[in-house]
Design an enzyme around this catalytic site. Structure first.
Site, short mmCIF file in Angstrom:
data_model
loop_
_atom_site.label_atom_id
_atom_site.label_comp_id
_atom_site.label_asym_id
_atom_site.label_seq_id
_atom_site.Cartn_x
_atom_site.Cartn_y
_atom_site.Cartn_z
N SER A 147 0.84 -1.27 0.11
CA SER A 147 -0.03 -0.04 -0.07
C SER A 147 0.86 1.25 -0.09
CB SER A 147 -0.91 -0.05 1.29
OG SER A 147 -1.47 1.32 1.33
N TYR A 175 -2.44 -0.71 9.97
CA TYR A 175 -2.42 -1.08 8.56
C TYR A 175 -1.26 -0.95 7.91
CZ TYR A 175 -4.04 -1.36 3.96
OH TYR A 175 -4.27 -1.70 2.26
#
Length: 248
Positions: A140, A154
């Protein structure tokens, strides 16, 4: 050409979107996820629209690590080998640290890092035996820096899998096995469907098309879509932390 491709977390979102893009290119697919009814519907859609493709499905919870190894080997048997494995399954259920949601952050960290490690181990066992293959790890853009609040765990988990991939890539530099890390920016999917007013968000189809294009190029790393995430990603590595938090 990488003919046979395994995608984890393929029942929805980016996994399903990538499956549609690869099927349109005539690839054979091994698709797994927890929700078998969605996998069945996706298989039926892909075989209807692309009858030249083989699509095999199996249920898999990537947090069942023994099942990861068993499922990957079963898929390799189904398709006569696997040319590319995409470690895509993940989750974004995080909360600010210290607010009573350790269980949610622990689940995110375990799914996105420990279970990704299991998938990478299972993939590499197959690729080492074949002395060939393309391992793709979906990270990401948030992995480039520490991120605040709900993104903290995350982002850390996605930074961890990117580091795993880079370490493996360093080991395999002179090997026929290729390792790619994909850093998606804001792509609309089930994991972020409730997030509103996010800058630079693109729809699932646009985002997945960019991801598949980058995967096919087999570059070591790729930020997708390229605009604006290549310049933003480069800037994130050097911007003051206060400026980086505005992207969260």
């Amino acid at each position: 050409m990488r003919k046979s491709i395994l995608i984890t977390g393929a029942s929805s979102g980016l996994g399903a979107g990538m499956a549609r893009e690869f099927a349109a290119k005539g690839r054979d697919l091994a698709l797994c996820a927890r929700r078998t009814e969605r996998l069945e519907a996706l298989r039926d859609e892909l075989t209807r629209d692309h009858p030249e493709c083989r699509v095999v499905i199996r249920p898999l919870d990537v947090n069942d690590h023994d099942a990861v190894f068993e499922t990957f080997r079963a898929f390799a048997s189904d398709l006569g080998g696997l040319d590319r494995i995409i470690v895509n399954a993940g989750m974004g259920k995080g909360q600010p640290l210290g607010t009573g949601y350790f269980y949610a952050n622990k689940q995110t960290a375990e799914t996105n890092f420990v279970s990704a490690l299991a998938q990478m181990e299972a993939a590499m066992e197959l690729f080492r035996e074949a002395n060939a293959g393309h391992l793709v790890v979906i990270s990401s853009i948030s992995a480039f820096r520490g991120m605040p609040k709900n993104l903290t765990t995350y982002a850390a988990s996605k930074a961890g899998v990117a580091a795993l991939a880079e370490g493996l890539r360093a080991e395999l530099l002179d090997s026929p096995i290729t390792v790619s890390t994909i850093f998606p920016g804001y792509i609309r999917s089930e994991i972020n469907e409730k997030v509103k007013n996010t800058p630079f968000m693109v729809d699932t189809e646009t985002g997945c098309r960019a991801m598949v294009r980058a995967i096919e190029q087999e570059r070591a790393e790729a930020s997708v879509p390229p605009w604006p995430w290549i310049p933003i990603g480069a800037a994130m590595r050097h911007l003051p932390l206060r400026a980086v938090t505005r992207l969260s």
